[in-house]
Design a protein around this motif. Structure first.
Motif, PDB file in Angstrom:
ATOM      1  N   PRO A 146       0.822  -1.089   0.080  1.00 12.31           N
ATOM      2  CA  PRO A 146       0.026   0.153  -0.191  1.00 12.31           C
ATOM      3  C   PRO A 146       0.878   1.179   0.044  1.00 12.31           C
ATOM      4  O   PRO A 146       0.505   2.378  -0.414  1.00 12.31           O
ATOM      5  N   MET A 147       2.223   1.243   0.675  1.00 12.95           N
ATOM      6  CA  MET A 147       3.074   2.414   0.588  1.00 12.95           C
ATOM      7  C   MET A 147       3.294   2.882  -0.826  1.00 12.95           C
ATOM      8  O   MET A 147       3.336   3.843  -1.160  1.00 12.95           O
ATOM      9  N   ILE A 184       2.362   6.157  -2.870  1.00 13.29           N
ATOM     10  CA  ILE A 184       3.735   6.837  -3.790  1.00 13.29           C
ATOM     11  C   ILE A 184       3.324   7.242  -5.393  1.00 13.29           C
ATOM     12  O   ILE A 184       3.620   8.098  -5.852  1.00 13.29           O
ATOM     13  N   LEU A 185       2.783   5.953  -5.924  1.00 13.57           N
ATOM     14  CA  LEU A 185       2.635   5.878  -7.411  1.00 13.57           C
ATOM     15  C   LEU A 185       1.464   6.693  -7.484  1.00 13.57           C
ATOM     16  O   LEU A 185       1.407   7.588  -8.563  1.00 13.57           O
ATOM     17  N   MET A 186       0.508   6.814  -6.644  1.00 15.58           N
ATOM     18  CA  MET A 186      -0.620   7.830  -6.909  1.00 15.58           C
ATOM     19  C   MET A 186      -0.350   9.272  -6.784  1.00 15.58           C
ATOM     20  O   MET A 186      -0.576  10.158  -7.727  1.00 15.58           O
ATOM     21  N   ILE A 187       0.714   9.296  -6.054  1.00 11.68           N
ATOM     22  CA  ILE A 187       1.429  10.809  -6.035  1.00 11.68           C
ATOM     23  C   ILE A 187       2.085  11.095  -7.340  1.00 11.68           C
ATOM     24  O   ILE A 187       1.762  12.211  -7.897  1.00 11.68           O
ATOM     25  N   THR A 188       2.875  10.224  -7.573  1.00  8.69           N
ATOM     26  CA  THR A 188       3.571  10.443  -8.927  1.00  8.69           C
ATOM     27  C   THR A 188       2.795  10.541 -10.024  1.00  8.69           C
ATOM     28  O   THR A 188       3.113  11.410 -10.990  1.00  8.69           O
ATOM     29  N   THR A 215       9.355   7.947 -12.299  1.00 10.73           N
ATOM     30  CA  THR A 215       9.131   7.636 -10.973  1.00 10.73           C
ATOM     31  C   THR A 215       8.520   6.322 -10.942  1.00 10.73           C
ATOM     32  O   THR A 215       8.745   5.140 -10.279  1.00 10.73           O
ATOM     33  N   PRO A 216       7.627   6.145 -11.621  1.00  6.42           N
ATOM     34  CA  PRO A 216       6.464   4.757 -11.635  1.00  6.42           C
ATOM     35  C   PRO A 216       7.354   3.802 -12.221  1.00  6.42           C
ATOM     36  O   PRO A 216       7.183   2.636 -11.744  1.00  6.42           O
ATOM     37  N   LEU A 217       8.301   3.936 -13.104  1.00  5.45           N
ATOM     38  CA  LEU A 217       9.165   2.600 -13.391  1.00  5.45           C
ATOM     39  C   LEU A 217      10.026   2.112 -12.278  1.00  5.45           C
ATOM     40  O   LEU A 217      10.287   0.997 -12.241  1.00  5.45           O
ATOM     41  N   VAL A 218      10.521   3.062 -11.699  1.00  9.75           N
ATOM     42  CA  VAL A 218      11.351   2.717 -10.423  1.00  9.75           C
ATOM     43  C   VAL A 218      10.486   1.935  -9.291  1.00  9.75           C
ATOM     44  O   VAL A 218      11.075   1.119  -8.751  1.00  9.75           O
ATOM     45  N   LEU A 219       9.476   2.667  -9.196  1.00  8.20           N
ATOM     46  CA  LEU A 219       8.493   1.950  -8.266  1.00  8.20           C
ATOM     47  C   LEU A 219       7.842   0.722  -8.734  1.00  8.20           C
ATOM     48  O   LEU A 219       7.875  -0.438  -7.849  1.00  8.20           O
ATOM     49  N   ALA A 220       7.840   0.381  -9.952  1.00 10.63           N
ATOM     50  CA  ALA A 220       7.389  -0.938 -10.588  1.00 10.63           C
ATOM     51  C   ALA A 220       8.650  -1.837 -10.217  1.00 10.63           C
ATOM     52  O   ALA A 220       8.523  -3.110  -9.767  1.00 10.63           O
ATOM     53  N   PHE A 221       9.878  -1.451 -10.462  1.00 10.69           N
ATOM     54  CA  PHE A 221      10.967  -2.315 -10.089  1.00 10.69           C
ATOM     55  C   PHE A 221      10.972  -2.554  -8.543  1.00 10.69           C
ATOM     56  O   PHE A 221      11.378  -3.834  -8.192  1.00 10.69           O
ATOM     57  N   LEU A 222      10.716  -1.698  -7.677  1.00 11.58           N
ATOM     58  CA  LEU A 222      10.729  -1.852  -6.306  1.00 11.58           C
ATOM     59  C   LEU A 222       9.815  -2.825  -5.855  1.00 11.58           C
ATOM     60  O   LEU A 222       9.868  -3.664  -4.881  1.00 11.58           O
ATOM     61  N   LEU A 223       8.611  -2.723  -6.483  1.00 17.08           N
ATOM     62  CA  LEU A 223       7.341  -3.556  -6.235  1.00 17.08           C
ATOM     63  C   LEU A 223       7.702  -5.164  -6.654  1.00 17.08           C
ATOM     64  O   LEU A 223       7.509  -5.981  -5.801  1.00 17.08           O
TER      65      LEU A 223
END
Length: 199
Positions: A85-86, A90-94, A102-110
């Motif tokens: 959920p965190m 963050i994804l919704m903010i970006t 940023t969404p690509l970085v978050l996808a990698f971290l997810l």
């Protein structure tokens, strides 16, 4: 999916933990003087323009707590569950602020987080079935109440260090390191407490 080696699980946990713990600390430290590789450290100021500064502070504290669960490796499962959920927030903010990349970085971290979660899949059936004990959950090292308290003291020092950073950066970093060492010692505390209880 085949179970990956323990040292890789630990490595993923530490990497994810450092990523988010460092990001949260950098947002709240005086003049953002904390080491971390993802940002933006000025997120709170950016969200304040839309009346969401408090939400930015909330995100930063969540990053610290969830990241710390993972970087200290004591609560990998809990941290990796809370990470989903965190990352979503963050994804919704970006997306809302139209940030590129940023969404690509978050996808990698997810993806890394999901790899961690798969390694603990034996825990999910009892959670979904609300504690039905007939399922075979793999044995893991026992944690003690004293160990939990030692770890919690380490987390408390992280939060305290944020305030200290406003008047002495070196002392603040020293408090962070003491907190990390304390939290890692919680494993040793578990072992010692278990031995004492068995005697």
């Amino acid at each position: 999916m085949k179970r990956i080696p323990y040292y890789l699980i630990q490595g993923i946990s530490i990497f994810l933990g450092f990523t988010f713990w460092g990001a949260g600390m950098a947002k709240l430290y005086h003049e953002h003087q904390f080491f971390g590789w993802i940002g933006p450290v000025w997120l709170i100021d950016e969200l304040a323009k839309y009346g969401l500064g408090l939400y930015g502070v909330f995100i930063a504290y969540c990053q610290i707590i969830i990241g710390y669960l993972l970087v200290t490796t004591r609560y990998k499962l809990l941290g990796s569950i809370m990470m989903i959920p965190m990352i979503g927030n963050i994804l919704m903010i970006t997306i809302s602020l139209n940030w590129k990349g940023t969404p690509l970085v978050l996808a990698f971290l997810l993806l890394m987080d999901l790899i961690l979660l798969v390694q603990y899949k034996d825990f999910f059936r009892p959670i979904i079935d609300e504690g039905n004990t007939r399922y075979d959950v793999k044995k893991r090292p026992q944690k003690t109440r004293v160990g939990h308290l030692v770890w919690l003291a380490g987390l408390a020092l992280q939060i305290i260090s944020i305030q200290i950073s406003y008047f002495n950066w070196i002392l603040a970093c020293t408090v962070v390191i003491i907190g990390l060492v304390l939290s890692y010692l919680s494993f040793k505390t578990d072992q010692n407490t278990s031995k004492t209880t068995k005697m």
